[in-house]
Design a protein around this motif. Structure first.
Motif, PDB file in Angstrom:
ATOM      1  N   UNK A  33      -9.223  -7.686  98.331  1.00  0.00           N
ATOM      2  CA  UNK A  33      -9.691  -8.035  96.985  1.00  0.00           C
ATOM      3  C   UNK A  33     -11.173  -7.686  96.908  1.00  0.00           C
ATOM      4  N   UNK A  34     -11.531  -6.824  95.973  1.00  0.00           N
ATOM      5  CA  UNK A  34     -12.936  -6.442  95.810  1.00  0.00           C
ATOM      6  C   UNK A  34     -13.287  -6.414  94.326  1.00  0.00           C
ATOM      7  N   UNK A  35     -14.580  -6.365  94.058  1.00  0.00           N
ATOM      8  CA  UNK A  35     -15.047  -6.393  92.668  1.00  0.00           C
ATOM      9  C   UNK A  35     -14.831  -5.062  91.955  1.00  0.00           C
ATOM     10  N   UNK A  36     -14.598  -4.001  92.721  1.00  0.00           N
ATOM     11  CA  UNK A  36     -14.327  -2.674  92.156  1.00  0.00           C
ATOM     12  C   UNK A  36     -13.104  -2.091  92.862  1.00  0.00           C
ATOM     13  N   UNK A  37     -12.551  -1.049  92.305  1.00  0.00           N
ATOM     14  CA  UNK A  37     -11.392  -0.405  92.909  1.00  0.00           C
ATOM     15  C   UNK A  37     -11.798   0.305  94.196  1.00  0.00           C
ATOM     16  N   UNK A  38     -11.021   0.072  95.252  1.00  0.00           N
ATOM     17  CA  UNK A  38     -11.259   0.730  96.533  1.00  0.00           C
ATOM     18  C   UNK A  38      -9.953   1.385  96.998  1.00  0.00           C
ATOM     19  N   UNK A  39     -10.037   2.315  97.949  1.00  0.00           N
ATOM     20  CA  UNK A  39      -8.813   2.974  98.432  1.00  0.00           C
ATOM     21  C   UNK A  39      -7.834   1.979  99.063  1.00  0.00           C
ATOM     22  N   UNK A  40      -6.559   2.273  98.957  1.00  0.00           N
ATOM     23  CA  UNK A  40      -5.539   1.443  99.579  1.00  0.00           C
ATOM     24  C   UNK A  40      -5.701   1.488 101.091  1.00  0.00           C
ATOM     25  N   UNK A  41      -5.974   2.658 101.639  1.00  0.00           N
ATOM     26  CA  UNK A  41      -6.265   2.832 103.063  1.00  0.00           C
ATOM     27  C   UNK A  41      -7.384   3.864 103.178  1.00  0.00           C
ATOM     28  N   UNK A  42      -8.526   3.428 103.679  1.00  0.00           N
ATOM     29  CA  UNK A  42      -9.672   4.322 103.841  1.00  0.00           C
ATOM     30  C   UNK A  42      -9.869   4.617 105.326  1.00  0.00           C
ATOM     31  N   UNK A  43      -9.903   5.899 105.691  1.00  0.00           N
ATOM     32  CA  UNK A  43     -10.114   6.303 107.070  1.00  0.00           C
ATOM     33  C   UNK A  43     -11.534   5.937 107.495  1.00  0.00           C
ATOM     34  N   UNK A  44     -11.649   5.165 108.583  1.00  0.00           N
ATOM     35  CA  UNK A  44     -12.957   4.705 109.042  1.00  0.00           C
ATOM     36  C   UNK A  44     -13.279   5.128 110.467  1.00  0.00           C
ATOM     37  N   UNK A  70     -19.159  -1.337 100.086  1.00  0.00           N
ATOM     38  CA  UNK A  70     -18.725  -0.565  98.920  1.00  0.00           C
ATOM     39  C   UNK A  70     -19.847  -0.504  97.901  1.00  0.00           C
ATOM     40  N   UNK A  71     -19.721   0.433  96.990  1.00  0.00           N
ATOM     41  CA  UNK A  71     -20.663   0.516  95.866  1.00  0.00           C
ATOM     42  C   UNK A  71     -20.106  -0.368  94.750  1.00  0.00           C
ATOM     43  N   UNK A  72     -20.818  -1.434  94.422  1.00  0.00           N
ATOM     44  CA  UNK A  72     -20.330  -2.349  93.384  1.00  0.00           C
ATOM     45  C   UNK A  72     -20.669  -1.829  91.991  1.00  0.00           C
ATOM     46  N   UNK A  73     -20.345  -2.583  90.960  1.00  0.00           N
ATOM     47  CA  UNK A  73     -20.554  -2.149  89.570  1.00  0.00           C
ATOM     48  C   UNK A  73     -22.018  -1.921  89.242  1.00  0.00           C
ATOM     49  N   UNK A  74     -22.914  -2.617  89.949  1.00  0.00           N
ATOM     50  CA  UNK A  74     -24.357  -2.442  89.732  1.00  0.00           C
ATOM     51  C   UNK A  74     -24.916  -1.294  90.575  1.00  0.00           C
ATOM     52  N   UNK A  75     -24.022  -0.574  91.268  1.00  0.00           N
ATOM     53  CA  UNK A  75     -24.373   0.536  92.152  1.00  0.00           C
ATOM     54  C   UNK A  75     -25.228   0.094  93.350  1.00  0.00           C
ATOM     55  N   UNK A  76     -24.929  -1.115  93.840  1.00  0.00           N
ATOM     56  CA  UNK A  76     -25.535  -1.611  95.074  1.00  0.00           C
ATOM     57  C   UNK A  76     -24.511  -1.434  96.196  1.00  0.00           C
TER      58      UNK A  76
END
Length: 104
Positions: A33-44, A70-76
């Motif tokens: 659960x995140x404040x913005x959309x993120x990948x379902x599976x991100x290669x790390x 992650x980059x949030x809505x405020x671009x932080x």
């Protein structure tokens, strides 16, 4: 040994064949659960491992704090608290291990 802000993800890999072979172990993460959309599976992370016939080896990949940001809505660029899923496999469609952890 993990340093502060790191998670170690380990698995056992075995060559069950009759010839020397190589496998690429891949590490994926999902922010449940995140404040913005993120990948379902991100290669790390990933590691190429060569094994002789019948050989087994423990493979450890390091997941760093920045890998979870992650980059949030405020671009932080931030690390949001919450639950994360970790996946290990030969590819995104060939997941062999799953786990979860929490960031507080």
């Amino acid at each position: 040994m993990a340093s502060k802000g790191e998670v170690l993800v380990s698995c056992m890999l075995k060559n069950t064949g009759d010839v020397k072979g190589a496998e690429v172990v891949q590490l994926y993460v999902r922010d449940k659960i995140s404040s913005v959309t993120t990948p379902v599976k991100a290669l790390k992370g990933f590691s190429k491992v060569e094994l002789n016939p019948g050989e087994s080896r423990k493979v450890t990949l390091v997941l760093k704090k920045d890998d979870l940001k992650l980059w949030n809505a405020a671009m932080d660029f931030v690390l949001e608290p919450g639950d994360f899923e970790v996946f290990v496999g030969a590819s995104v469609e060939n997941i062999r291990l799953k786990g979860t952890f929490k960031v507080e």
